[in-house]
Write an enzyme that holds these catalytic residues in place. Structure first.
Site, PDB file in Angstrom:
ATOM      1  N   GLU A  32       0.990  -1.008  -0.133  1.00  0.00           N
ATOM      2  CA  GLU A  32      -0.211  -0.006  -0.092  1.00  0.00           C
ATOM      3  C   GLU A  32       1.008   1.100   0.024  1.00  0.00           C
ATOM      4  O   GLU A  32       1.558   1.486   0.950  1.00  0.00           O
ATOM      5  CB  GLU A  32      -0.929  -0.226   1.290  1.00  0.00           C
ATOM      6  N   CYS A  65      -2.020   9.004   2.844  1.00  0.00           N
ATOM      7  CA  CYS A  65      -1.763   8.382   1.213  1.00  0.00           C
ATOM      8  C   CYS A  65      -2.864   8.469   0.557  1.00  0.00           C
ATOM      9  O   CYS A  65      -2.955   8.632  -0.648  1.00  0.00           O
ATOM     10  CB  CYS A  65      -1.333   7.226   1.396  1.00  0.00           C
TER      11      CYS A  65
END
Ligand code: ADP
Length: 475
Positions: free
Chosen positions: A247, A281
């Site tokens: 990720e 993010c």
């Protein structure tokens, strides 16, 4: 002497040599935590691999009960955990509370989902044979996690791993090991076997990463962090063809069309851009706003940004905390200065303050090729780009090697579907500014990585499929 708010951690967590953990709001050293060296990590991996055999042979229901107890203990200790998060990572206390609840929610979800790891019976191959699939735990897993969600990022990896019957060794981020250590302590208190789930702060993350990639007992690595480090791990993991979940970074577009509910879009923009001082993010990184509503959007956003209160996350009413460290502030400042030099205009903020703070800021007239629009900002800066037509918005939005999250504001259903199906991102939020939850598959495409966290897909990432062919069944 550790900070008094760290009572959730026991004395053995702290040593005279180890990792100094600082409060980003004021630079105060909160504690010096115990670290583990290579030999310790090897031993943890070996023990975890033994522990998983017994764990895996328990029923999914037994595992679920223990995981549920863990989730309940986390909720019961919400105040203490949230305080640790805010002290070591800087986010406002209210956000830290939400992170704790989110961590508990992921664990509760996977406790339930672990009982539904169904195999299949597949028809075909003749009347005297049957095809079956069994879903089995991957084995011993390692995780490497970031500092921006020091508790939830671990919960959403450990919970599916343990629910599936795996064991896990976690290397938390150097800046935020204490949230992870508290999580480990509560895991063990709730009945998760000691060796099955370990948290290991280290002084040398490069060495730990290399060990995880090269130790034959580690069957899978789950990483959340930068694309740079993700690529390093992927290259190293190739040696033993280890399973990976990555990720990585993002560059989320936030597209506002002229048919959108503008107030709603501004609410979403504030939530998405300024949460955790812009250090997530999936933060909206580039605001693409259609020409006819551009000025109204910028004005509305500026009014809301003016109301944001920057300060120590422990102070009530603060909604923008410090960045993680001085280097982060310097990077954000550089992005802003470079954009201004290239012709962007400042609408709000624009400056670094004190050691670790950066004012919530808005830049307009940003050009798509500016670094502030190309790179992940990871700070409280909204970069606004004007566009004319839908096709322009789509082209600009997709023009990035990243593919994590995208946001879309429109009141037109046909456009909604067209855009949702054409945007090249793993997650699309339509008329919403926040999108992570335990029920939904979180994850990216392209250089944002692969693998999903949350939902039934999150469990599948910790399981393998075994196909069995059973023949000789003729009467
Ligand atoms: P950030 O810039 O957000 O800190 P990183 O990708 O550098 O993102 O860090 C995320 C996690 O990766 C942290 O736990 C960090 O210690 C770890 N890390 C950094 N470099 C390496 C590496 N070479 N190998 C393995 N892990 C690493």
């Amino acid at each position: 002497m550790p900070h008094p708010s760290l009572s959730l951690l026991d004395d053995t967590s702290f040593t005279s040599t180890g990792l100094d953990v600082a409060n980003p709001a004021n630079g105060e050293i909160l504690a010096r935590v115990r670290t583990y060296d290579r030999a310790d990590l090897v031993s943890m991996i070996e023990r975890a691999d033994v522990a998983r055999r017994a764990w895996q042979s328990r029923t999914a229901k037994e595992r679920a009960h223990i995981l549920r107890d863990w989730a309940e203990l986390i909720e019961a200790q919400r105040d203490g955990l949230a305080t640790i998060i805010t002290l070591e990572c800087g986010k406002p206390l209210a956000e830290a509370h939400r992170e704790v609840s989110s961590a508990a929610a992921y664990i509760e979800w996977f406790a339930e989902e672990g009982r539904r790891a169904y195999g299949e019976l597949i028809p075909g191959l003749g009347t005297d044979r049957r095809v079956v699939t069994l879903r089995e735990p991957v084995g011993t897993c390692a995780a490497i996690t970031p500092w921006n969600f020091p508790l939830a990022m671990i919960a959403r990896k450990a919970a599916p791993a343990l629910a599936a019957g795996c064991s896990m060794v976690v290397k938390p981020a150097e800046a935020t090991p204490m949230s992870a250590m508290a999580l480990e302590r509560l895991a063990h208190e709730s009945g998760i076997p000691h060796d099955l789930f370990r948290v290991a702060p280290v002084l040398d993350p490069v060495e730990a990463g290399s060990l995880f990639c090269n130790h034959p007992l580690v069957r899978k690595i789950s990483f959340t962090g930068s694309t740079r480090v993700g690529k390093l791990l992927m290259a190293q993991a190739a040696g033993q063809v280890k399973r990976l979940s990555l990720e990585l970074g993002g560059n989320a577009p936030f597209v506002v069309f002229d048919d959108a509910d503008l107030d709603r879009a501004i609410d979403g923009a504030i939530a998405s851009r300024f949460r955790n001082a812009g250090q997530t993010c999936i933060c909206a990184n580039r605001f693409l706003v259609q020409a006819s509503v551009h000025d109204a959007f910028v004005d509305g956003l500026a009014r809301r940004v003016a109301q944001l209160r920057m300060g120590d996350g422990m102070t009530p009413g603060v909604n923008v905390g410090p960045l993680i460290d001085a280097a982060a502030v310097a990077r954000v400042s550089d992005l802003v200065t470079t954009a201004l030099a290239g012709g962007a205009r400042l609408v709000a903020g624009g400056s670094a303050v004190g050691n670790n703070f950066h004012e919530p800021s808005i830049l307009r007239d940003v050009k798509p090729d500016m670094r502030v629009a190309q790179e992940e900002i990871f700070g409280p800066v909204a970069a606004i780009i004007r566009f004319a037509e839908e096709t322009d918005a789509l082209r600009l939005a997709n023009d990035t090697p990243y593919g994590l999250a995208a946001y879309l504001y429109t009141g037109n259903n046909a456009r909604l579907w067209r855009m949702m199906e054409s945007l090249e991102f793993g997650m699309i939020a339509v008329n919403e500014g926040l999108l992570s939850s335990e029920e939904a598959p979180f994850g990216g495409i392209k250089e944002s990585g692969f693998g999903r966290e949350g939902s039934r897909h999150g469990l599948a990432d910790y399981m393998t499929i075994k196909y069995g062919l059973i023949g000789g069944l003729a009467a």
